[in-house]
Design a protein around this motif. Structure first.
Motif, PDB file in Angstrom:
ATOM      1  N   ARG A   1      95.485   9.861 -44.210  1.00 58.89           N
ATOM      2  CA  ARG A   1      95.840  10.449 -45.505  1.00 58.89           C
ATOM      3  C   ARG A   1      94.817  10.000 -46.536  1.00 58.89           C
ATOM      4  O   ARG A   1      94.867   8.881 -47.024  1.00 58.89           O
ATOM      5  N   VAL A   2      93.855  10.873 -46.843  1.00 56.61           N
ATOM      6  CA  VAL A   2      92.739  10.479 -47.695  1.00 56.61           C
ATOM      7  C   VAL A   2      92.742  11.296 -48.983  1.00 56.61           C
ATOM      8  O   VAL A   2      92.694  12.528 -48.948  1.00 56.61           O
ATOM      9  N   GLY A   3      92.832  10.588 -50.108  1.00 54.56           N
ATOM     10  CA  GLY A   3      92.882  11.255 -51.405  1.00 54.56           C
ATOM     11  C   GLY A   3      91.609  11.074 -52.198  1.00 54.56           C
ATOM     12  O   GLY A   3      90.722  11.937 -52.208  1.00 54.56           O
TER      13      GLY A   3
ATOM     14  N   GLU B   1      88.525   9.960 -58.127  1.00 55.40           N
ATOM     15  CA  GLU B   1      89.648   9.169 -58.633  1.00 55.40           C
ATOM     16  C   GLU B   1      90.720  10.083 -59.198  1.00 55.40           C
ATOM     17  O   GLU B   1      90.423  11.115 -59.782  1.00 55.40           O
ATOM     18  N   ARG B   2      91.988   9.675 -58.980  1.00 55.78           N
ATOM     19  CA  ARG B   2      93.081  10.470 -59.530  1.00 55.78           C
ATOM     20  C   ARG B   2      93.060  10.404 -61.040  1.00 55.78           C
ATOM     21  O   ARG B   2      92.849   9.364 -61.633  1.00 55.78           O
ATOM     22  N   VAL B   3      93.304  11.560 -61.663  1.00 53.59           N
ATOM     23  CA  VAL B   3      93.152  11.673 -63.105  1.00 53.59           C
ATOM     24  C   VAL B   3      94.273  10.993 -63.863  1.00 53.59           C
ATOM     25  O   VAL B   3      94.051  10.268 -64.813  1.00 53.59           O
TER      26      VAL B   3
ATOM     27  N   GLU C   1     101.101  15.719 -50.325  1.00 54.69           N
ATOM     28  CA  GLU C   1     101.609  15.551 -51.691  1.00 54.69           C
ATOM     29  C   GLU C   1     102.671  14.482 -51.639  1.00 54.69           C
ATOM     30  O   GLU C   1     103.381  14.349 -50.642  1.00 54.69           O
ATOM     31  N   ASN C   2     102.837  13.726 -52.733  1.00 58.71           N
ATOM     32  CA  ASN C   2     103.920  12.753 -52.639  1.00 58.71           C
ATOM     33  C   ASN C   2     105.103  12.998 -53.556  1.00 58.71           C
ATOM     34  O   ASN C   2     106.034  12.211 -53.562  1.00 58.71           O
ATOM     35  N   ARG C   3     105.091  14.126 -54.244  1.00 60.18           N
ATOM     36  CA  ARG C   3     106.280  14.487 -55.021  1.00 60.18           C
ATOM     37  C   ARG C   3     106.662  15.942 -54.780  1.00 60.18           C
ATOM     38  O   ARG C   3     105.820  16.840 -54.863  1.00 60.18           O
TER      39      ARG C   3
ATOM     40  N   ASN D   1     100.495   7.290 -58.203  1.00 59.88           N
ATOM     41  CA  ASN D   1     101.954   7.148 -58.061  1.00 59.88           C
ATOM     42  C   ASN D   1     102.337   6.911 -56.610  1.00 59.88           C
ATOM     43  O   ASN D   1     103.012   7.689 -55.988  1.00 59.88           O
ATOM     44  N   LEU D   2     101.870   5.847 -56.091  1.00 57.44           N
ATOM     45  CA  LEU D   2     102.194   5.469 -54.712  1.00 57.44           C
ATOM     46  C   LEU D   2     103.672   5.140 -54.596  1.00 57.44           C
ATOM     47  O   LEU D   2     104.163   4.353 -55.367  1.00 57.44           O
TER      48      LEU D   2
ATOM     49  N   ALA E   1      94.325  15.853 -46.659  1.00 56.93           N
ATOM     50  CA  ALA E   1      93.667  15.677 -47.958  1.00 56.93           C
ATOM     51  C   ALA E   1      94.763  15.516 -49.011  1.00 56.93           C
ATOM     52  O   ALA E   1      95.521  16.444 -49.281  1.00 56.93           O
ATOM     53  N   VAL E   2      94.853  14.316 -49.562  1.00 60.04           N
ATOM     54  CA  VAL E   2      95.963  14.004 -50.476  1.00 60.04           C
ATOM     55  C   VAL E   2      95.627  14.482 -51.894  1.00 60.04           C
ATOM     56  O   VAL E   2      94.801  13.890 -52.591  1.00 60.04           O
ATOM     57  N   SER E   3      96.286  15.560 -52.288  1.00 58.37           N
ATOM     58  CA  SER E   3      95.913  16.271 -53.516  1.00 58.37           C
ATOM     59  C   SER E   3      96.802  15.936 -54.703  1.00 58.37           C
ATOM     60  O   SER E   3      96.679  16.544 -55.760  1.00 58.37           O
TER      61      SER E   3
ATOM     62  N   MET F   1      94.064   5.298 -45.254  1.00 59.54           N
ATOM     63  CA  MET F   1      93.817   5.997 -46.506  1.00 59.54           C
ATOM     64  C   MET F   1      92.314   5.876 -46.811  1.00 59.54           C
ATOM     65  O   MET F   1      91.537   5.491 -45.940  1.00 59.54           O
ATOM     66  N   SER F   2      91.915   6.193 -48.045  1.00 62.41           N
ATOM     67  CA  SER F   2      90.474   6.233 -48.367  1.00 62.41           C
ATOM     68  C   SER F   2      89.732   4.960 -47.961  1.00 62.41           C
ATOM     69  O   SER F   2      88.608   5.013 -47.481  1.00 62.41           O
ATOM     70  N   SER F   3      90.377   3.827 -48.173  1.00 64.35           N
ATOM     71  CA  SER F   3      89.649   2.569 -47.998  1.00 64.35           C
ATOM     72  C   SER F   3      89.707   2.021 -46.566  1.00 64.35           C
ATOM     73  O   SER F   3      88.996   1.066 -46.248  1.00 64.35           O
TER      74      SER F   3
HETATM   75  C1  LIG Z   1      98.114   8.555 -52.626  1.00 64.92           C
HETATM   76  C2  LIG Z   1      98.422   8.302 -51.217  1.00 64.92           C
HETATM   77  C3  LIG Z   1      97.403   8.294 -50.239  1.00 64.92           C
HETATM   78  C4  LIG Z   1      95.939   8.513 -50.560  1.00 64.92           C
HETATM   79  O1  LIG Z   1      95.398   7.414 -51.187  1.00 64.92           O
HETATM   80  P1  LIG Z   1      93.803   7.257 -51.414  1.00 64.92           P
HETATM   81  O2  LIG Z   1      93.615   5.820 -51.568  1.00 64.92           O
HETATM   82  O3  LIG Z   1      93.493   8.050 -52.643  1.00 64.92           O
HETATM   83  O4  LIG Z   1      93.143   7.819 -50.216  1.00 64.92           O
HETATM   84  C5  LIG Z   1      97.770   8.083 -48.934  1.00 64.92           C
HETATM   85  N1  LIG Z   1      99.058   7.887 -48.584  1.00 64.92           N
HETATM   86  C6  LIG Z   1     100.057   7.896 -49.484  1.00 64.92           C
HETATM   87  C7  LIG Z   1     101.449   7.683 -49.028  1.00 64.92           C
HETATM   88  C8  LIG Z   1      99.774   8.104 -50.830  1.00 64.92           C
HETATM   89  O5  LIG Z   1     100.785   8.110 -51.717  1.00 64.92           O
END
Ligand SMILES: *Cc1c(COP(=O)(O)O)cnc(C)c1O
Length: 221
Positions: free
Chosen positions: A206-208, A214-216, A51-53, A220-221, A28-30, A190-192
């Motif tokens: 990896r689903v956010g 939606e991210r607020v 998390e990505n940071r 920041n991919l 769960a990508v938080s 990912m989500s889609s």
């Molecule tokens: C943000 C992110 C996700 C999640 O993306 P969603 O489209 O919100 O599911 C997955 N992988 C990476 C590397 C990300 O940075």
């Protein structure tokens, strides 16, 4: 409930792909989500997050870990070499090993600590100049270097496909590269597109936004 819905879609995709039940782990990508949404998902019993940071993770996960047991957090964003030690304090897995300098830093730090997180090599299957990741032609060599030169156990490969291409082609390519290198884990989807990733062998999706909304504060991919 979004979490339950995603869990059910994963279970259905496992069945459809003749995968064992529970073969796919949901991360769960938080990132960039309000703490209240993350706490809600923890309260529902989910324990694996992405998390990505490093800095952002350092700001929230120590507190969540003191409130909830058995939490696991995976780093799915870029890792600077000067943050390796901090990353090893914060994460059970790193999905973004993408260069030799980082492999060397990780190897040194892992040796001092005596334990190693699960490591995924990020592959830039689309060969996009702005994107991190090892190029497809260099993957086999990089896996070998990590294993033989740095004694790092590699769990698998990770990909973020180009936004404007059919992701399945990239998932299939990643699966093929993992298989020929004897790697069991595939961090993709990912989500889609997580159902397509599961059909092609994903072990970690990896689903956010599909879980949290939606991210607020912007992506920041
Ligand atoms: C943000 C992110 C996700 C999640 O993306 P969603 O489209 O919100 O599911 C997955 N992988 C990476 C590397 C990300 O940075």
């Amino acid at each position: 409930m979004a979490l339950l819905d995603i869990q059910q879609r994963i279970a259905a995709a496992e069945v459809k792909a003749n995968r064992a039940a529970g073969a796919v782990k949901l991360i769960a990508v938080s990132k960039v989500q309000p703490d209240a949404r993350v706490a809600d998902v923890l309260q529902q019993g989910h324990r694996l997050f992405g998390e990505n940071r490093v800095q952002e993770a350092a700001g929230k996960w120590p507190d969540f870990r003191s409130d909830f047991t058995d939490v696991q957090v995976h780093l799915i964003g870029p890792l600077q070499t000067n943050k390796v030690n901090q990353a090893l304090e914060l994460f059970e897995a790193i999905h973004t090993l993408d260069r030799e300098k980082l492999a060397k830093k990780l190897a040194d730090a892992v040796q001092k600590r005596g334990n190693c997180p699960d490591l995924f090599i990020q592959v830039n299957t689309g060969e996009e100049p702005q994107k991190a990741g090892v190029l497809p032609a260099e993957v086999d060599n990089f896996v070998k270097t990590c294993r033989e030169t740095y004694d790092l156990p590699i769990a698998g490969l990770m990909v973020i496909p180009p936004v404007d291409e059919e992701p399945s082609l990239h998932f299939a390519l990643l699966a093929k590269m993992a298989a020929r290198n004897g790697l069991s884990d595939l961090s993709m989807g990912m989500s889609s597109d997580f159902e397509r990733a599961i059909a092609l062998g994903a072990t970690h999706v990896r689903v956010g936004s599909a879980i949290f909304g939606e991210r607020v504060a912007g992506v920041n991919l």
